[in-house]
Enzyme design. Structure first.
Site, PDB file in Angstrom:
ATOM      1  N   ARG A  66       0.802  -1.035   0.298  1.00 23.65           N
ATOM      2  CA  ARG A  66       0.063  -0.661   0.403  1.00 23.65           C
ATOM      3  C   ARG A  66       0.558   1.661   0.136  1.00 23.65           C
ATOM      4  NH1 ARG A  66       0.400   3.689   2.723  1.00 23.65           N
ATOM      5  NH2 ARG A  66       0.622   2.467   5.060  1.00 23.65           N
ATOM      6  N   GLU A 102       3.962   9.607   8.037  1.00 23.04           N
ATOM      7  CA  GLU A 102       2.943  10.849   7.356  1.00 23.04           C
ATOM      8  C   GLU A 102       2.201  11.354   8.646  1.00 23.04           C
ATOM      9  OE1 GLU A 102       2.367  11.103   4.718  1.00 23.04           O
ATOM     10  OE2 GLU A 102       2.111   9.385   3.191  1.00 23.04           O
ATOM     11  N   GLY A 121       0.490 -19.087  19.832  1.00 22.94           N
ATOM     12  CA  GLY A 121       1.974 -19.266  19.556  1.00 22.94           C
ATOM     13  C   GLY A 121       1.964 -18.903  18.375  1.00 22.94           C
TER      14      GLY A 121
HETATM   15  P1  TGC Z   1       2.204  25.400  10.124  1.00 22.87           P
HETATM   16  O1  TGC Z   1       3.334  27.020  10.707  1.00 22.87           O
HETATM   17  O2  TGC Z   1       1.286  24.757  11.140  1.00 22.87           O
HETATM   18  O3  TGC Z   1       2.157  25.415   8.474  1.00 22.87           O
HETATM   19  C1  TGC Z   1       2.956  25.814   7.279  1.00 22.87           C
HETATM   20  C2  TGC Z   1       1.582  26.470   5.841  1.00 22.87           C
HETATM   21  O4  TGC Z   1       1.204  24.949   5.769  1.00 22.87           O
HETATM   22  C3  TGC Z   1       0.317  25.093   6.230  1.00 22.87           C
HETATM   23  N1  TGC Z   1      -0.711  23.932   6.673  1.00 22.87           N
HETATM   24  C4  TGC Z   1      -0.451  22.532   5.681  1.00 22.87           C
HETATM   25  N2  TGC Z   1      -1.672  22.990   4.261  1.00 22.87           N
HETATM   26  C5  TGC Z   1      -2.001  21.661   3.926  1.00 22.87           C
HETATM   27  N3  TGC Z   1      -2.440  20.530   4.493  1.00 22.87           N
HETATM   28  C6  TGC Z   1      -1.770  20.410   5.858  1.00 22.87           C
HETATM   29  N4  TGC Z   1      -1.849  19.066   6.554  1.00 22.87           N
HETATM   30  C7  TGC Z   1      -1.431  21.411   6.577  1.00 22.87           C
HETATM   31  N5  TGC Z   1      -0.985  21.808   8.118  1.00 22.87           N
HETATM   32  C8  TGC Z   1      -0.418  23.430   7.586  1.00 22.87           C
HETATM   33  C9  TGC Z   1      -0.200  26.122   7.220  1.00 22.87           C
HETATM   34  O5  TGC Z   1      -1.470  26.499   7.379  1.00 22.87           O
HETATM   35  C10 TGC Z   1       0.755  27.062   6.667  1.00 22.87           C
HETATM   36  O6  TGC Z   1       0.588  27.718   5.359  1.00 22.87           O
HETATM   37  P2  TGC Z   1       0.771  29.307   5.862  1.00 22.87           P
HETATM   38  O7  TGC Z   1       0.352  29.823   4.351  1.00 22.87           O
HETATM   39  O8  TGC Z   1       0.273  29.710   6.420  1.00 22.87           O
HETATM   40  O9  TGC Z   1       2.482  28.921   5.610  1.00 22.87           O
HETATM   41  O10 TGC Z   1       3.641  24.479  10.258  1.00 22.87           O
HETATM   42  P3  TGC Z   1       4.767  23.094  11.653  1.00 22.87           P
HETATM   43  O11 TGC Z   1       5.907  24.422  11.296  1.00 22.87           O
HETATM   44  O12 TGC Z   1       3.891  24.292  12.715  1.00 22.87           O
HETATM   45  O13 TGC Z   1       4.250  22.466  11.526  1.00 22.87           O
HETATM   46  C11 TGC Z   1       3.321  21.453  11.486  1.00 22.87           C
HETATM   47  C12 TGC Z   1       3.109  20.329  11.436  1.00 22.87           C
HETATM   48  C13 TGC Z   1       3.792  19.356  13.482  1.00 22.87           C
HETATM   49  C14 TGC Z   1       1.450  19.709  11.639  1.00 22.87           C
HETATM   50  C15 TGC Z   1       3.714  19.685  10.694  1.00 22.87           C
HETATM   51  O14 TGC Z   1       4.877  20.273  10.144  1.00 22.87           O
HETATM   52  C16 TGC Z   1       3.528  18.018   9.927  1.00 22.87           C
HETATM   53  O15 TGC Z   1       2.566  17.618  10.438  1.00 22.87           O
HETATM   54  N6  TGC Z   1       3.862  17.523  10.969  1.00 22.87           N
HETATM   55  C17 TGC Z   1       4.357  16.164  10.238  1.00 22.87           C
HETATM   56  C18 TGC Z   1       5.379  15.770   9.280  1.00 22.87           C
HETATM   57  C19 TGC Z   1       4.675  14.195   8.314  1.00 22.87           C
HETATM   58  O16 TGC Z   1       3.451  14.062   8.296  1.00 22.87           O
HETATM   59  N7  TGC Z   1       5.725  13.938   7.719  1.00 22.87           N
HETATM   60  C20 TGC Z   1       5.506  13.369   6.461  1.00 22.87           C
HETATM   61  C21 TGC Z   1       6.889  12.675   5.701  1.00 22.87           C
HETATM   62  S1  TGC Z   1       6.440  11.417   3.945  1.00 22.87           S
HETATM   63  C22 TGC Z   1       5.412  10.343   4.867  1.00 22.87           C
HETATM   64  O17 TGC Z   1       6.281   9.563   6.031  1.00 22.87           O
HETATM   65  C23 TGC Z   1       5.736   9.160   3.834  1.00 22.87           C
HETATM   66  S2  TGC Z   1       5.412   8.023   3.884  1.00 22.87           S
HETATM   67  C24 TGC Z   1       4.921   6.760   2.741  1.00 22.87           C
HETATM   68  C25 TGC Z   1       4.367   5.751   2.928  1.00 22.87           C
HETATM   69  O18 TGC Z   1       2.975   5.875   2.643  1.00 22.87           O
HETATM   70  O19 TGC Z   1       5.735   4.544   2.188  1.00 22.87           O
HETATM   71  P1  FAD Z   2      11.035  12.407  15.904  1.00 22.11           P
HETATM   72  O1  FAD Z   2      10.219  13.810  14.603  1.00 22.11           O
HETATM   73  O2  FAD Z   2      11.956  12.642  16.213  1.00 22.11           O
HETATM   74  O3  FAD Z   2      10.070  12.052  16.754  1.00 22.11           O
HETATM   75  C1  FAD Z   2      10.001  11.677  17.038  1.00 22.11           C
HETATM   76  C2  FAD Z   2       9.325  10.868  18.588  1.00 22.11           C
HETATM   77  O4  FAD Z   2       9.093  12.964  18.997  1.00 22.11           O
HETATM   78  C3  FAD Z   2       7.630  10.538  18.289  1.00 22.11           C
HETATM   79  O5  FAD Z   2       7.257   9.708  19.409  1.00 22.11           O
HETATM   80  C4  FAD Z   2       7.243  11.778  17.925  1.00 22.11           C
HETATM   81  O6  FAD Z   2       6.241  12.506  18.011  1.00 22.11           O
HETATM   82  C5  FAD Z   2       7.787  13.161  19.012  1.00 22.11           C
HETATM   83  N1  FAD Z   2       7.467  14.455  18.853  1.00 22.11           N
HETATM   84  C6  FAD Z   2       8.187  15.330  18.433  1.00 22.11           C
HETATM   85  N2  FAD Z   2       7.608  16.531  18.394  1.00 22.11           N
HETATM   86  C7  FAD Z   2       6.916  16.545  18.633  1.00 22.11           C
HETATM   87  C8  FAD Z   2       6.130  17.444  19.710  1.00 22.11           C
HETATM   88  N3  FAD Z   2       6.240  18.733  19.340  1.00 22.11           N
HETATM   89  N4  FAD Z   2       5.080  17.264  20.639  1.00 22.11           N
HETATM   90  C9  FAD Z   2       5.389  16.164  21.354  1.00 22.11           C
HETATM   91  N5  FAD Z   2       6.112  15.053  20.686  1.00 22.11           N
HETATM   92  C10 FAD Z   2       6.851  15.217  20.252  1.00 22.11           C
HETATM   93  N6  FAD Z   2       9.510  10.565   5.185  1.00 22.11           N
HETATM   94  C11 FAD Z   2       9.464  11.224   3.806  1.00 22.11           C
HETATM   95  O7  FAD Z   2       9.296  12.164   3.800  1.00 22.11           O
HETATM   96  N7  FAD Z   2       9.228  10.237   2.664  1.00 22.11           N
HETATM   97  C12 FAD Z   2       8.901   8.613   2.906  1.00 22.11           C
HETATM   98  O8  FAD Z   2       8.978   8.212   1.864  1.00 22.11           O
HETATM   99  C13 FAD Z   2       9.042   8.175   3.837  1.00 22.11           C
HETATM  100  N8  FAD Z   2       8.754   7.567   4.810  1.00 22.11           N
HETATM  101  C14 FAD Z   2       8.715   6.753   5.307  1.00 22.11           C
HETATM  102  C15 FAD Z   2       8.681   5.453   5.378  1.00 22.11           C
HETATM  103  C16 FAD Z   2       8.826   5.148   6.361  1.00 22.11           C
HETATM  104  C17 FAD Z   2       9.354   3.104   6.983  1.00 22.11           C
HETATM  105  C18 FAD Z   2       8.994   5.769   7.549  1.00 22.11           C
HETATM  106  C19 FAD Z   2       9.789   4.767   8.811  1.00 22.11           C
HETATM  107  C20 FAD Z   2       9.726   6.875   7.603  1.00 22.11           C
HETATM  108  C21 FAD Z   2       8.777   6.960   6.982  1.00 22.11           C
HETATM  109  N9  FAD Z   2       8.797   8.834   6.403  1.00 22.11           N
HETATM  110  C22 FAD Z   2       9.244   9.177   5.190  1.00 22.11           C
HETATM  111  C23 FAD Z   2       9.337   9.222   7.181  1.00 22.11           C
HETATM  112  C24 FAD Z   2       8.859   9.889   8.467  1.00 22.11           C
HETATM  113  O9  FAD Z   2       7.713  10.559   7.626  1.00 22.11           O
HETATM  114  C25 FAD Z   2       8.806  10.029  10.292  1.00 22.11           C
HETATM  115  O10 FAD Z   2       9.724   9.186  10.518  1.00 22.11           O
HETATM  116  C26 FAD Z   2       8.014  10.739  10.822  1.00 22.11           C
HETATM  117  O11 FAD Z   2       7.775  11.984  10.381  1.00 22.11           O
HETATM  118  C27 FAD Z   2       8.714  11.053  11.636  1.00 22.11           C
HETATM  119  O12 FAD Z   2       9.706  11.386  12.360  1.00 22.11           O
HETATM  120  P2  FAD Z   2      11.163  11.042  12.837  1.00 22.11           P
HETATM  121  O13 FAD Z   2      11.129   9.416  13.138  1.00 22.11           O
HETATM  122  O14 FAD Z   2      12.025  12.053  12.571  1.00 22.11           O
HETATM  123  O15 FAD Z   2      10.335  11.284  14.880  1.00 22.11           O
END
Ligand code: TGC
Ligand code: FAD
Length: 392
Positions: A97, A371, A348
């Site tokens: 997925r 995500e 088991g």
């Molecule tokens: P913040 O100041 O809240 O927002 C910055 C700008 O972004 C806008 N915004 C969004 N826009 C669209 N969708 C959303 N969900 C949005 N959330 C915020 C916001 O309005 C603002 O816009 P503007 O125009 O005012 O500049 O940003 P922050 O730096 O305080 O961070 C907020 C936070 C912590 C929620 C965000 O950084 C976050 O979601 N962190 C988690 C990172 C994350 O999810 N990483 C995923 C990486 S990719 C991945 O994991 C792929 S796995 C792939 C697989 O399925 O295998």
């Molecule tokens: P950290 O951000 O270091 O977090 C560590 C811990 O601290 C977590 O429990 C978190 O919840 C906690 N924490 C952090 N900030 C706060 C806060 N403000 N308050 C309270 N608790 C907090 N990323 C991509 O860009 N592209 C991909 O394709 C992708 N694929 C992935 C595939 C796998 C198998 C994995 C494991 C990860 C992948 N990621 C990808 C990365 C993924 O999105 C990150 O691992 C995730 O966003 C968390 O970041 P981190 O691992 O650095 O943890």
């Protein structure tokens, strides 16, 4: 692995909410998983290999860019169809997925939403057929939950950009043909760039030693003075909101996908509980096991309703980011709890690769982290309901 006898639970007759087209798409994906994923997945997970030969078949069931319009080579389906596809594929394995989610929501979506017409015509049709595969680079070694702090950067060199930095934990990186890379320009503004495999200075070393998502290929993206042509910048959106917009689409798919993993664990445990005899009767006849199973089907049903309602909101372009966060967080946690309880019902046998439960359980440890982690999604809900930002 045992033969795949999966029967999908539908306790509240949710099929009645689906159109004939939804059911057709769902059922063909379900059949494909039985035929092409279940017989091979345990072996690939044990060997920590991604089954690259299934890429064309994923394209055939419409799993690459389900909602991308036909003009760009996609099937032009609605968001319920996208969700159902993710559910069925994750019923087979979260790693498979992941490949479909990344290709659809994190590669095709940004090109479709933020790309130029030339970029759309050049890349989307080939991504839809799997002729090209992509990955998405947001996370960095020092910036996971806080991607806004990223240090990957590009400089304007007149006729091209020069890209430097590194991304970590990137699904599909080791075999991807293109990467959507998020990097800061000289003013510190985040932009998306399409980086192509053959660009000099670009490497994608594989990440090993994972106990989770073993059938998914994960790697790094390393940029060492990579010359990126200017026409590879996504022109129509910049700032952190651009990558976060893609995450909304991927998180939505995960909210559905996690239900698939949970359904598979529940169905396996239910069947086992009726067949396994201890103390002279099937273990499913003991109240303690019934409590586990009854709670599982209740939680699955609630998650199905949440996902379906979110899908209808998304179809009407009314789903908010915070609503998507709630569904991702709730449904993944639901699946994790069900996997753990289902594993116990198998005793088991539950720890072996003869059944899918332990693999789902391990996979979900990644799904709860990527995500946006469980805690980050809670804080997004907290911010939405209080108006007070716990991140700053
Ligand atoms: P913040 O100041 O809240 O927002 C910055 C700008 O972004 C806008 N915004 C969004 N826009 C669209 N969708 C959303 N969900 C949005 N959330 C915020 C916001 O309005 C603002 O816009 P503007 O125009 O005012 O500049 O940003 P922050 O730096 O305080 O961070 C907020 C936070 C912590 C929620 C965000 O950084 C976050 O979601 N962190 C988690 C990172 C994350 O999810 N990483 C995923 C990486 S990719 C991945 O994991 C792929 S796995 C792939 C697989 O399925 O295998
Ligand atoms: P950290 O951000 O270091 O977090 C560590 C811990 O601290 C977590 O429990 C978190 O919840 C906690 N924490 C952090 N900030 C706060 C806060 N403000 N308050 C309270 N608790 C907090 N990323 C991509 O860009 N592209 C991909 O394709 C992708 N694929 C992935 C595939 C796998 C198998 C994995 C494991 C990860 C992948 N990621 C990808 C990365 C993924 O999105 C990150 O691992 C995730 O966003 C968390 O970041 P981190 O691992 O650095 O943890």
């Amino acid at each position: 692995m045992k033969p795949d006898l999966f029967e999908a639970p539908d306790y509240y007759n949710l099929d009645e909410l689906l159109t004939d087209e939804h059911k057709l798409i769902r059922d063909s994906a379900r059949e494909w998983v039985k035929k092409s994923i279940s017989p091979i997945i345990e072996d690939y997970a044990q060997k920590a290999k991604f089954p690259e030969h299934i890429i064309n078949e994923l394209a055939d069931i419409g799993a690459f860019g389900p909602y991308i319009p036909e003009k760009y080579g996609g099937p032009g389906l609605d968001h319920i169809s996208y969700g159902l596809l993710m559910q069925e594929i994750e019923r087979g394995d979260s790693g498979i997925r992941s490949t479909a989610s990344v290709q659809s929501s994190l590669v095709m979506y940004p090109i479709w939403k933020y790309g130029s017409e030339e970029q759309k015509m050049k890349f989307l049709p080939k991504l839809a057929t799997g002729e090209l595969m992509g990955c998405f680079g947001l996370t960095e070694p020092d910036h996971g939950s806080n991607p806004g702090g990223m240090t990957t950067n590009f400089k304007d060199k007149g006729d091209h950009f020069l890209l430097n930095g590194a991304k970590l934990w990137i699904s599909n990186a080791p075999f991807a043909d293109i990467a959507i890379v998020w990097a800061k320009n000289e003013e510190g503004r985040i932009h998306g760039l399409i980086v192509e495999r053959n660009m000099e200075g670009f490497t994608t070393p594989e990440t090993h030693n994972k106990w989770s998502l073993r059938a998914s290929s994960t790697g790094e993206l390393i940029f060492n003075d990579v010359k990126v042509p200017k026409e590879n910048l996504l022109p129509n959106k910049s700032g952190l909101g651009a990558p976060l917009g893609c995450l909304d689409s991927a998180r939505y798919g995960i909210a559905w996908g996690a239900i698939g993993a949970a359904m598979d664990c529940y169905d396996t445990a239910l069947r086992y509980s009726k067949e396994r005899v201890q103390f002279g009767k099937p273990i499913g006849g003991f109240q303690l096991q019934q409590k586990k199973l009854a709670e599982m089907i209740t939680e699955i049903t609630k998650a199905q309703l949440l996902a379906w309602r979110l899908g209808t909101l998304k179809n009407g372009e009314k789903a908010t980011s915070a609503q998507i966060s709630m569904a991702k967080r709730n449904n993944v946690e639901m699946a994790m709890k069900i996997a753990r309880e289902a594993r116990q019902i198998l005793g088991g046998m539950g720890i072996t690769g003869d059944y899918s439960i332990m693999r789902h359980m391990m996979n979900l440890e990644s799904v709860v982290t990527y995500e946006g982690t469980h805690d980050i999604h809670l804080l997004i809900t907290g911010l939405d309901i209080t108006g007070l930002n716990a991140f700053k």
